[in-house]
Motif scaffolding. Structure first.
Motif, PDB file in Angstrom:
ATOM      1  N   GLY A 150       0.800  -1.223   0.000  1.00  0.00           N
ATOM      2  CA  GLY A 150       0.000   0.000   0.000  1.00  0.00           C
ATOM      3  C   GLY A 150       0.830   1.269   0.000  1.00  0.00           C
ATOM      4  N   VAL A 151       2.160   1.148   0.042  1.00  0.00           N
ATOM      5  CA  VAL A 151       3.052   2.305  -0.059  1.00  0.00           C
ATOM      6  C   VAL A 151       3.498   2.406  -1.509  1.00  0.00           C
ATOM      7  N   TYR A 152       2.941   3.370  -2.248  1.00  0.00           N
ATOM      8  CA  TYR A 152       3.151   3.458  -3.687  1.00  0.00           C
ATOM      9  C   TYR A 152       4.485   4.072  -4.078  1.00  0.00           C
ATOM     10  N   SER A 153       4.865   5.134  -3.393  1.00  0.00           N
ATOM     11  CA  SER A 153       6.061   5.862  -3.819  1.00  0.00           C
ATOM     12  C   SER A 153       6.561   6.755  -2.698  1.00  0.00           C
ATOM     13  N   ALA A 154       7.765   7.260  -2.880  1.00  0.00           N
ATOM     14  CA  ALA A 154       8.347   8.235  -1.951  1.00  0.00           C
ATOM     15  C   ALA A 154       9.141   9.238  -2.765  1.00  0.00           C
ATOM     16  N   ALA A 155       9.143  10.470  -2.329  1.00  0.00           N
ATOM     17  CA  ALA A 155       9.837  11.526  -3.073  1.00  0.00           C
ATOM     18  C   ALA A 155      10.319  12.596  -2.106  1.00  0.00           C
ATOM     19  N   ILE A 156      11.409  13.259  -2.468  1.00  0.00           N
ATOM     20  CA  ILE A 156      11.899  14.385  -1.669  1.00  0.00           C
ATOM     21  C   ILE A 156      11.096  15.621  -2.033  1.00  0.00           C
ATOM     22  N   ILE A 167       0.516   6.727  -0.151  1.00  0.00           N
ATOM     23  CA  ILE A 167      -0.074   5.454   0.258  1.00  0.00           C
ATOM     24  C   ILE A 167      -1.494   5.313  -0.268  1.00  0.00           C
ATOM     25  N   ASN A 168      -1.996   4.065  -0.243  1.00  0.00           N
ATOM     26  CA  ASN A 168      -3.383   3.764  -0.583  1.00  0.00           C
ATOM     27  C   ASN A 168      -4.284   4.217   0.560  1.00  0.00           C
ATOM     28  N   SER A 169      -5.496   4.653   0.239  1.00  0.00           N
ATOM     29  CA  SER A 169      -6.404   5.171   1.273  1.00  0.00           C
ATOM     30  C   SER A 169      -6.837   4.090   2.258  1.00  0.00           C
ATOM     31  N   ASN A 170      -6.714   2.829   1.874  1.00  0.00           N
ATOM     32  CA  ASN A 170      -7.102   1.737   2.771  1.00  0.00           C
ATOM     33  C   ASN A 170      -6.014   1.387   3.788  1.00  0.00           C
ATOM     34  N   LEU A 171      -4.859   1.994   3.648  1.00  0.00           N
ATOM     35  CA  LEU A 171      -3.745   1.671   4.544  1.00  0.00           C
ATOM     36  C   LEU A 171      -3.788   2.550   5.789  1.00  0.00           C
ATOM     37  N   ASP A 172      -3.977   1.916   6.938  1.00  0.00           N
ATOM     38  CA  ASP A 172      -3.922   2.607   8.226  1.00  0.00           C
ATOM     39  C   ASP A 172      -2.509   2.446   8.782  1.00  0.00           C
ATOM     40  N   ILE A 190       2.513  12.256   4.727  1.00  0.00           N
ATOM     41  CA  ILE A 190       1.763  11.192   4.085  1.00  0.00           C
ATOM     42  C   ILE A 190       0.769  11.793   3.101  1.00  0.00           C
ATOM     43  N   VAL A 191       0.779  11.293   1.874  1.00  0.00           N
ATOM     44  CA  VAL A 191      -0.174  11.704   0.846  1.00  0.00           C
ATOM     45  C   VAL A 191      -0.961  10.475   0.437  1.00  0.00           C
ATOM     46  N   VAL A 192      -2.288  10.601   0.345  1.00  0.00           N
ATOM     47  CA  VAL A 192      -3.158   9.477   0.035  1.00  0.00           C
ATOM     48  C   VAL A 192      -3.648   9.566  -1.399  1.00  0.00           C
ATOM     49  N   SER A 193      -3.614   8.441  -2.101  1.00  0.00           N
ATOM     50  CA  SER A 193      -4.154   8.372  -3.457  1.00  0.00           C
ATOM     51  C   SER A 193      -4.539   6.937  -3.755  1.00  0.00           C
ATOM     52  N   ASP A 194      -5.654   6.749  -4.455  1.00  0.00           N
ATOM     53  CA  ASP A 194      -6.069   5.422  -4.885  1.00  0.00           C
ATOM     54  C   ASP A 194      -5.647   5.141  -6.316  1.00  0.00           C
ATOM     55  N   ASP A 195      -4.867   6.028  -6.895  1.00  0.00           N
ATOM     56  CA  ASP A 195      -4.351   5.817  -8.249  1.00  0.00           C
ATOM     57  C   ASP A 195      -3.076   4.998  -8.158  1.00  0.00           C
ATOM     58  N   ALA A 196      -3.242   3.693  -8.012  1.00  0.00           N
ATOM     59  CA  ALA A 196      -2.085   2.810  -7.881  1.00  0.00           C
ATOM     60  C   ALA A 196      -1.279   2.792  -9.169  1.00  0.00           C
ATOM     61  N   PRO A 197       0.043   2.767  -9.079  1.00  0.00           N
ATOM     62  CA  PRO A 197       0.862   2.666 -10.286  1.00  0.00           C
ATOM     63  C   PRO A 197       0.610   1.343 -10.989  1.00  0.00           C
TER      64      PRO A 197
END
Length: 390
Positions: A150-156, A167-172, A190-197
């Motif tokens: 559920g952790v899609y990406s990380a960026a500086i 992260i995915n919105s379903n991830l607590d 933390i930024v939430v998005s359901d647009d999975a890569p």
């Protein structure tokens, strides 16, 4: 200063929501389509010119007998361009700002064209944080941890001086102590998005990708005006390796190589027109490679990164010695570092952050005891001075 933040996922989707801010200093996040236009003319914008003048001031200063801005170079934390204005982030601020302003004025940049903002972390600090977190995430993904998917990406995020984790919105995240414990080690939001890569068929040659030589793409460049890439060669009979292919498709031939005398590299000239334009790049989701700003010897413990076909994220290490010998390979000018690598990573690019850019230092060639060694970019240019990274 407008608080605009753009986060690009693997497919270029723009994240629209933020739910938690940990360690960062600002909380307003917006999405915008501004700037998503096409143009046939590449020009230096005024904002870019301010940054380039700053970079020139620092480069000239580093070449002087007694540098005045070494602290600024070491503590540089990135920046943001808004129109013709540049905000410069510096860890712990800058002590000699009056001299810096004078040098910028000599290049036609008045103090109202930029701000210097004090932050908590340098860019190298954030690079270490993102590398540590992403390696941890990939390790947990390999172990089958549910949260890691559920952790899609990380960026500086330079503007907020932190690492943005999508992260995915379903991830607590609060339900996973190991994740939270790791996040406590970094400055993050933390930024939430359901647009999975989505996985797409890879057709682009870029640093670290596997070649028919058994090695990895180093970097894109030109030799005598011809477009191609650099990788390792491991043999004096390099013509026997031709033609070179990627993904089963022949794309070029080795036309120049050096094996020995502190060098193990070759230039593959691209002959397949499908790979000469958009399908050959020095960019991946986490970095864009540039030619080196400086050609002086890198100091011991200078942080470097290596990307090869086996690296799920870039490998981080340090310079053990900038010029050394390797048993079994001739020469005394090998770059010896202590990053990790695996079979097949030969030819992968070694790069370092210099004045905010990911600059090519050399390519990985092999292991030497517990360390690794590679051919320096300066060594390649010693043999072929027409080699140009673009």
């Amino acid at each position: 200063m407008k608080k605009l933040f753009y986060l690009k996922l693997l497919l270029g989707m723009i994240v629209l929501a933020i739910v938690f801010l940990g360690g960062a200093k600002q909380s307003d996040v917006f999405a915008s389509d501004e700037g998503n236009t096409q143009t046939n003319i590449a020009v230096e914008t005024e904002g870019n010119r301010v940054f380039n003048c700053m970079n020139s001031v620092l480069e000239e200063d580093m070449a002087s007998t007694v540098p005045s801005f070494s602290g600024l170079v070491a503590n540089y934390a990135g920046g943001i361009i808004e129109g013709d204005h540049l905000t410069i982030f510096v860890k712990d601020g800058i002590s000699n700002q009056a001299l810096f302003e004078a040098k910028m004025s000599e290049k036609g940049i008045s103090p109202d064209r930029y701000d210097i903002v004090t932050v908590d972390y340098s860019y190298s600090d954030l690079e270490a944080q993102i590398a540590s977190f992403w390696d941890f995430r990939n390790e947990k993904l390999a172990e089958g941890a549910i949260w890691a998917e559920g952790v899609y990406s990380a960026a500086i995020c330079q503007e907020r001086n932190c690492v943005t984790v999508c992260i995915n919105s379903n991830l607590d995240i609060f339900s996973y102590p190991d994740l939270m414990n790791n996040l406590e080690n970094i400055s993050y939001e933390i930024v939430v998005s359901d647009d999975a890569p989505q996985k797409i068929e890879e057709t682009t040659l870029k640093p670290g990708m596997e070649l028919s030589t058994g090695g990895s793409v180093g970097f894109r460049c030109k030799l005598n005006g011809n477009k191609g890439i650099v990788t390792t060669v491991h043999t004096t009979n390099y013509s026997s390796l031709n033609p070179i292919s990627y993904g089963g498709t022949n794309f070029g031939n080795i036309t120049a190589a050096v094996y020995g005398n502190s060098a193990d590299f070759c230039f593959i000239q691209i002959t397949n027109s499908n790979f000469t334009a958009s399908r050959t790049t020095n960019t991946s989701p986490s970095y864009t490679l540039h030619d080196s700003h400086y050609v002086t010897a890198l100091p011991a413990n200078y942080t470097v990164y290596m990307v090869g076909q086996n690296s799920s994220s870039v490998y981080q290490g340090t310079v053990v010695t900038y010029s050394g010998t390797v048993s079994g390979d001739s020469g005394t000018d090998w770059l010896i570092c202590n990053y990790s690598s695996s079979d097949g990573d030969s030819g992968g690019c070694i790069f370092a952050v210099m004045s905010g850019d990911n600059c090519v230092v050399g390519i990985h060639d092999g292991s030497y005891g517990s360390n690794k060694y590679g051919t320096k970019l300066t060594r390649m240019k010693y043999f072929y001075n027409s080699l140009i990274i673009y």
